[in-house]
Design an enzyme around this catalytic site. Structure first.
Site, short mmCIF file in Angstrom:
data_model
loop_
_atom_site.label_atom_id
_atom_site.label_comp_id
_atom_site.label_asym_id
_atom_site.label_seq_id
_atom_site.Cartn_x
_atom_site.Cartn_y
_atom_site.Cartn_z
N CYS A 43 40.35 42.46 94.69
CA CYS A 43 41.26 41.27 93.92
C CYS A 43 40.55 41.28 92.49
O CYS A 43 41.70 41.18 91.83
CB CYS A 43 40.87 40.19 94.67
SG CYS A 43 39.39 39.52 94.77
N HIS A 51 37.91 34.93 95.43
CA HIS A 51 39.07 35.64 95.35
C HIS A 51 40.01 35.27 94.31
O HIS A 51 39.97 34.04 93.88
CB HIS A 51 39.99 35.41 96.74
CG HIS A 51 41.34 36.26 96.79
ND1 HIS A 51 41.11 37.51 97.47
CD2 HIS A 51 42.63 35.96 96.74
CE1 HIS A 51 42.16 38.02 97.31
NE2 HIS A 51 43.19 37.31 97.07
N HIS A 81 48.53 39.71 94.25
CA HIS A 81 46.98 39.75 94.45
C HIS A 81 46.89 40.95 95.42
O HIS A 81 47.77 41.30 95.95
CB HIS A 81 46.40 38.35 95.07
CG HIS A 81 46.98 38.27 96.52
ND1 HIS A 81 45.78 37.83 97.41
CD2 HIS A 81 47.76 38.35 97.23
CE1 HIS A 81 46.47 37.55 98.73
NE2 HIS A 81 47.61 37.80 98.23
#
Length: 360
Positions: A275, A323, A335
């Site tokens: 990520c 994240h 993402h």
């Protein structure tokens, strides 16, 4: 098995041997009970697909936390390695200067020796421990002004080299510590991912496919969908919102081009990403350097509220800031979710929102 037979009642006065046998029998029976050897244990209840999904998502989130710690340790290890190389190059340069200075002293000493003198500089050249000899009071007293200046340069260069060696030792210790941390976090990540894969094998292909779609897909799932995203990889909809400036636009365009790329922990592109690696690569393509980890990236720009989000903003999730995604408008982001899902478009409300940063 004999260990399951109920031992006959015996008095405690039956002797030490009987007492030991009884204790061993009871202990073995306890082991059999806890390990299921007695055959009466119950199998663990079979998880439903939704329970599997919840557990897998939890494992992925835990793995991502460890991944970001791994990324941070790797960044610091790389910096330590670079610093060690720099110190080594500088030490080599200083050593050359020292050798030249000592050669100059040696030439003076040799000339004086030919003239019948035995200058202390010659002793310096012949000494096994020149720094120790330089500290001797006799040398300082007998050396002339010219030699004293040269000797002081040698002493200073020796001291500088020793300082460089000390700094290199500190960096080496730091590197070894980071490498230990890397190995530990790698074991954590691979263990969590292996457990997630094991759970997924309990599902049918149809259930796994449904689970993958539930991991955050929004119209673009997998490499087979990239052909439908247009020449520059951008889906016709959703997320078609004006980008505030050229650099943010370049970052969003890069992320769109990477739709369908696989998630690989620790990867920063160009063909696979985790990520934070994705958003770092996206802004690197726009000429902006971002830190490697999510918890560093959130401090890399100006914090913005959720209601003020613009395309190109970095959006962060979970209380540990584990994240990150790249906001593209309409409540959506691009993402890199997890190993079960490629880079994709997803709503930002699918995970606990933790904050946002505007880089440009």
């Amino acid at each position: 098995m004999a260990v399951h037979r109920k031992p006959r009642q015996r008095s405690l006065g039956g002797g030490p041997a009987r007492t030991v046998r009884t204790a061993v029998t009871i202990a073995l029976a306890g082991v059999a009970t806890t390990t299921g050897l007695e055959g009466t244990g119950h199998a663990a209840p079979r998880l439903t697909p939704e329970q599997v999904r919840a557990k897998v998502e939890q494992l992925y989130q835990q793995a991502e936390v460890a991944t970001e710690k791994y990324n941070g340790a790797k960044e610091k290890a790389d910096a330590a390695e670079k610093r060690i190389r720099t110190l080594g190059d500088e030490a080599a340069r200083r050593q050359q200067n020292l050798n030249a200075a000592r050669d100059a002293l040696g030439s003076v000493a040799a000339a004086q020796y030919r003239d019948g003198g035995f200058d202390p500089a010659l002793r310096l050249m012949l000494s096994d421990d020149p720094e120790r000899y330089l500290d001797g009071a006799e040398f300082t007293e007998r050396a002339g002004v010219r030699q004293t200046a040269a000797v002081n340069r040698v002493r200073r260069q020796l001291r500088e080299i020793e300082q460089l060696r000390g700094a290199a030792h500190v960096q080496l210790t730091s590197l070894q510590s980071r490498q230990t941390e890397l190995r530990r976090q790698k074991r954590t990540v691979t263990g969590k991912l292996a457990e997630a894969r094991r759970l997924l094998t309990r599902l049918s292909p149809e259930q796994r496919a449904a689970l993958g779609e539930g991991e955050g897909g929004y119209g673009v799932t997998g490499r087979t969908s990239r052909a439908a995203t247009g020449a520059r990889g951008a889906p016709a909809a959703p997320g078609a919102v004006a980008v505030p400036n050229s650099r943010a636009a370049a970052a969003v365009a890069y992320a769109r081009q990477k739709l369908g790329s696989p998630y690989v922990w620790g990867a920063t592109g160009p063909d696979s990403f985790d990520c934070s690696g994705l958003v770092q690569a996206a802004y690197r393509s726009a000429g902006i350097s971002l830190p490697r980890t999510t918890y560093a990236q959130i401090g890399a720009g100006r914090r913005v509220s959720r209601s003020a989000l613009l395309p190109g903003d970095l959006v962060f999730f979970y209380s540990g800031i584990s994240h990150v995604g790249l906001y593209i408008g309409d409540g959506l982001m691009i993402h890199a979710p997890n190993p079960s899902a490629p880079v994709r478009v997803a709503p930002i409300d699918q995970m606990p929102f933790a904050g946002a940063t505007r880089v440009v």
